[in-house]
Design a protein around this motif. Sequence first.
Motif, PDB file in Angstrom:
ATOM      1  N   ALA B  39       0.832  -1.205   0.000  1.00  0.00           N
ATOM      2  CA  ALA B  39       0.000   0.000   0.000  1.00  0.00           C
ATOM      3  C   ALA B  39       0.867   1.256   0.000  1.00  0.00           C
ATOM      4  CB  ALA B  39      -0.946  -0.011   1.194  1.00  0.00           C
ATOM      5  N   VAL B  40       1.939   1.246   0.809  1.00  0.00           N
ATOM      6  CA  VAL B  40       2.801   2.435   0.864  1.00  0.00           C
ATOM      7  C   VAL B  40       3.496   2.649  -0.491  1.00  0.00           C
ATOM      8  CG1 VAL B  40       4.768   3.513   1.995  1.00  0.00           C
ATOM      9  CG2 VAL B  40       3.150   2.165   3.330  1.00  0.00           C
ATOM     10  N   ILE B  41       4.012   1.558  -1.072  1.00  0.00           N
ATOM     11  CA  ILE B  41       4.671   1.684  -2.381  1.00  0.00           C
ATOM     12  C   ILE B  41       3.695   2.220  -3.418  1.00  0.00           C
ATOM     13  CG2 ILE B  41       5.864   0.441  -4.225  1.00  0.00           C
ATOM     14  CD1 ILE B  41       6.648  -1.647  -2.081  1.00  0.00           C
ATOM     15  N   VAL B  42       2.482   1.663  -3.412  1.00  0.00           N
ATOM     16  CA  VAL B  42       1.482   2.058  -4.404  1.00  0.00           C
ATOM     17  C   VAL B  42       1.068   3.518  -4.205  1.00  0.00           C
ATOM     18  CG1 VAL B  42      -0.856   1.597  -5.245  1.00  0.00           C
ATOM     19  CG2 VAL B  42       0.679  -0.290  -4.762  1.00  0.00           C
ATOM     20  N   LEU B  43       0.985   3.940  -2.953  1.00  0.00           N
ATOM     21  CA  LEU B  43       0.694   5.357  -2.687  1.00  0.00           C
ATOM     22  C   LEU B  43       1.704   6.252  -3.410  1.00  0.00           C
ATOM     23  CD1 LEU B  43      -0.198   5.835   1.085  1.00  0.00           C
ATOM     24  CD2 LEU B  43      -1.491   6.657  -0.885  1.00  0.00           C
ATOM     25  N   GLY B  44       2.980   5.920  -3.248  1.00  0.00           N
ATOM     26  CA  GLY B  44       4.032   6.716  -3.875  1.00  0.00           C
ATOM     27  C   GLY B  44       3.938   6.665  -5.397  1.00  0.00           C
TER      28      GLY B  44
END
Lengths: 291, 311
Positions: B39-44
């Motif tokens: 989720a964090v990677i995809v946010l970026g």
Amino acid sequence: MFAQFLQFLFSGLTIGATYALAALGFSIIYNASNVINFAQGEFIMLGGMLAVYFTNSGLPMPLALALAVLLPALAGLLMARLTIEPIKGAETVTLIIVTIGASLVIRGLIQVWLGKGSHGLPAFSGEKPIRLFGATLMPQSLWVLGVSALLVLVLWYFFNRTIAGKAMLATSFNRVAAELVGINSGWVLFMSFALSAGIGALGGILVTPITLTSFDAGIMFGLKGFVAAVVGGLGNGLGAVVGGLLVGVIEAFGAGYLSSAYKDAIPFVLILFILFFMPRGLFGVKVTDRV
Amino acid sequence: MMKSRYLGLYAVAAIIVVLPLLLPNSFYLDLVIRMGINAVIVLGLNLLIGFAGQISMGHAGFIGIGAFASAILPTHFGWHPLAALLAGAAAAGLLAAFVARPIFRLQGHYLAMATLGLGIIINIILRNEAKYTGGPDGMPVPAFTLFGMTVDSDRQWYWIVSAILVVSVWASINLMNSPFGRALRALHGSEVAAQVVGVNVIRYKVTIFVMSAVFASIMGSITAHYVGFVSPALADFGHSIELITMVVVGGMASVFGSLVGAVLLTALPQALATFEGWETVAFGVILIVCMIFMPRGLVPTLAARFGGKRQ
């Protein structure tokens, strides 16, 4: 010394011919629809895998090879009909993602159907190497180069001398104007995918006796074909052929003289340099943005 | 608007607090942690693809840089894991900044080509420098230590990843509602128009690219320590595609879409594990169907349908 040089040149041109066919596929589709078809590599894989499957299932060689070209062409047609036509004119990102989706479907289906193993084909006219200035040339390399050259000539004739080909070219220059003079741009879209898929598949068949093939072989072929197309300037047919040969030769020399472990990285280093310094490719023309 | 800005964030925080009580066993805890990391990677990545409209097809390369920095520096050079994580993030950020300037003069297909090439080169280096990286087989990663404590239980990782996720969501929401975010959306709409009103297009694109690369690298380090093992597969083309799929399915330019996309597509391979090979086909079909019928992705499409006023 010279023999070694010649040896690298032969293998570079052979593999480069396949990249050139892939790059032609990219360019034909790009011209017809402004789409970069990331499934192009899968058609190369389909050609090789289907040729292996049909020859192993006992069909006579010519029939097996014909099927291995026609079925991928049909798959290309289906892909255009089911995935590209419904979203014509969408954003670049959207179009790229749809073709990636299609490539996953094709690769996945082949993996499920034919498994994960590597397969080869017997060379078309024997394995007896030809000696030339101290270097050896496999007869299959001549097949790859000869058929590719013939195909390029046929394509040149098609696009410059036939009504159907001219219609496709016209559409790539200006779709609306082409439609106004009665060209069916939907037909052009389907034809471009079928043609590109068929060309890619033929390249895949020719090179399989040399490189073997497997369900995931299309990824690298497709990406390097894309590199070749960009090197030559997207949409430029002659550029695609030159770009393909150039990428193949540079890759072969890099693998031979620098590092064979980094063979697959060489085309990508090359493309980064070209994009940094000549953002439109070697033969690209300058375009202006329209607001 | 001002009030409702953080409603979603509160919901995410509430789910995070309640979730550990509901998870039946450690298998699900592990799955949830990997969802959080993605989720964090995809946010970026969504900041880059969805908001700024720039595609990166080599993002897994940056994950690989972080992951291998956290594996190599402590193992071979005795670095503290936190220092290794920061060094990885700095390296990813610098590399992104170095290549971004020339790359972002390019558009669309050329940008896709350049980022793709970058990712593949990183992956090939990781595969070949076996002396340091363990080659195609990968290498083990030492445990993460923080203030003298070793982080080794899944529970601890759950809270660490959750904290990073909440902060990332908060930062993304604020970023998008800042002048910076508006500039990004403007250049997505029309670059020339954005330029005309004074947006330094290249600088904004470079900044957002560097930020998303740093996000990816940090989460690569976290993944490495959490799993305890890294392999070059983390950095391959397929992984980049998986991340783009998450962005697209969840919803481009949607913070909560990113979360939904990451959760759904991290769970999907588990659900399909019994159908060997069909996983790839399913991924492909989902991508195509999503792009044709919901080109804006799940969350924005549903939000529009059910009368939500959010953009």
